[in-house]
Write a protein that holds these residues in place. Structure first.
Motif, PDB file in Angstrom:
ATOM      1  N   LYS A  73      71.111  -8.632  63.004  1.00  0.00           N
ATOM      2  CA  LYS A  73      72.429  -8.237  63.510  1.00  0.00           C
ATOM      3  C   LYS A  73      73.017  -7.052  62.742  1.00  0.00           C
ATOM      4  CE  LYS A  73      73.644 -12.820  65.148  1.00  0.00           C
ATOM      5  NZ  LYS A  73      74.554 -13.965  65.008  1.00  0.00           N
ATOM      6  N   ASP A  74      72.777  -7.027  61.446  1.00  0.00           N
ATOM      7  CA  ASP A  74      73.342  -5.955  60.619  1.00  0.00           C
ATOM      8  C   ASP A  74      72.760  -4.590  60.988  1.00  0.00           C
ATOM      9  OD1 ASP A  74      74.863  -7.831  59.252  1.00  0.00           O
ATOM     10  OD2 ASP A  74      73.298  -8.138  57.735  1.00  0.00           O
ATOM     11  N   LYS A  75      71.459  -4.545  61.199  1.00  0.00           N
ATOM     12  CA  LYS A  75      70.784  -3.281  61.502  1.00  0.00           C
ATOM     13  C   LYS A  75      70.668  -3.019  63.004  1.00  0.00           C
ATOM     14  CE  LYS A  75      67.927  -3.451  57.349  1.00  0.00           C
ATOM     15  NZ  LYS A  75      66.555  -3.523  56.846  1.00  0.00           N
ATOM     16  N   GLY A  76      70.837  -4.066  63.796  1.00  0.00           N
ATOM     17  CA  GLY A  76      70.678  -3.922  65.239  1.00  0.00           C
ATOM     18  C   GLY A  76      69.227  -3.696  65.645  1.00  0.00           C
ATOM     19  N   THR A  77      68.301  -4.278  64.865  1.00  0.00           N
ATOM     20  CA  THR A  77      66.872  -4.096  65.143  1.00  0.00           C
ATOM     21  C   THR A  77      66.191  -5.445  65.360  1.00  0.00           C
ATOM     22  OG1 THR A  77      66.323  -4.173  62.779  1.00  0.00           O
ATOM     23  CG2 THR A  77      66.736  -1.986  63.749  1.00  0.00           C
ATOM     24  N   VAL A  78      65.050  -5.382  65.995  1.00  0.00           N
ATOM     25  CA  VAL A  78      64.209  -6.557  66.183  1.00  0.00           C
ATOM     26  C   VAL A  78      62.956  -6.348  65.349  1.00  0.00           C
ATOM     27  CG1 VAL A  78      62.899  -7.922  67.857  1.00  0.00           C
ATOM     28  CG2 VAL A  78      65.091  -6.921  68.517  1.00  0.00           C
ATOM     29  N   ASN A  79      62.575  -7.376  64.587  1.00  0.00           N
ATOM     30  CA  ASN A  79      61.421  -7.280  63.698  1.00  0.00           C
ATOM     31  C   ASN A  79      60.516  -8.496  63.860  1.00  0.00           C
ATOM     32  OD1 ASN A  79      62.355  -4.895  62.177  1.00  0.00           O
ATOM     33  ND2 ASN A  79      63.995  -6.277  61.560  1.00  0.00           N
ATOM     34  N   TRP A  80      59.263  -8.325  63.497  1.00  0.00           N
ATOM     35  CA  TRP A  80      58.302  -9.425  63.465  1.00  0.00           C
ATOM     36  C   TRP A  80      58.499 -10.190  62.173  1.00  0.00           C
ATOM     37  CZ3 TRP A  80      55.707 -10.263  67.802  1.00  0.00           C
ATOM     38  CH2 TRP A  80      55.404  -9.202  68.646  1.00  0.00           C
TER      39      TRP A  80
END
Length: 102
Positions: A34-41
């Protein structure tokens, strides 16, 4: 014949009805930051494939022989998801146990 996503040459063709329930199982490895607005594995999907790929393929082809039905089979999607989810939980436990060991 080319693969659907990366357009690599291949010598065989597998219906998308069999492929998508396998690919879909890996969505449990994705986490939204949520903080970075990214999706990660949370784990490397290639390593996960090496760990459970055979089980996913076996489950898929033993559950359905018709690719049209396989792609629409809710239980197949769920069971494949649980295979990856269970392995990821095992890996998380293993990771936690190794970091806590003095």
């Amino acid at each position: 014949i080319k693969t659907s996503f990366l357009h690599y040459d291949q010598t065989y063709n597998i219906s998308a009805g069999f492929i998508y329930p396998i690919f879909g199982a890996f969505r449990c490895l994705l986490r939204f930051d949520k903080d970075k607005g990214t999706v990660n594995w949370i784990f490397n999907p290639i390593q996960m494939w090496k760990n459970v790929g055979e089980s996913l393929a076996q489950n898929t082809f033993e559950t359905q022989s018709n690719p049209q039905l396989a792609g629409k089979d809710k239980q197949l999607w769920l069971s494949n998801y649980r295979i990856v989810e269970t392995q990821s939980l095992r890996m998380l436990l293993q990771k936690n146990n190794t970091t806590q060991t003095p």
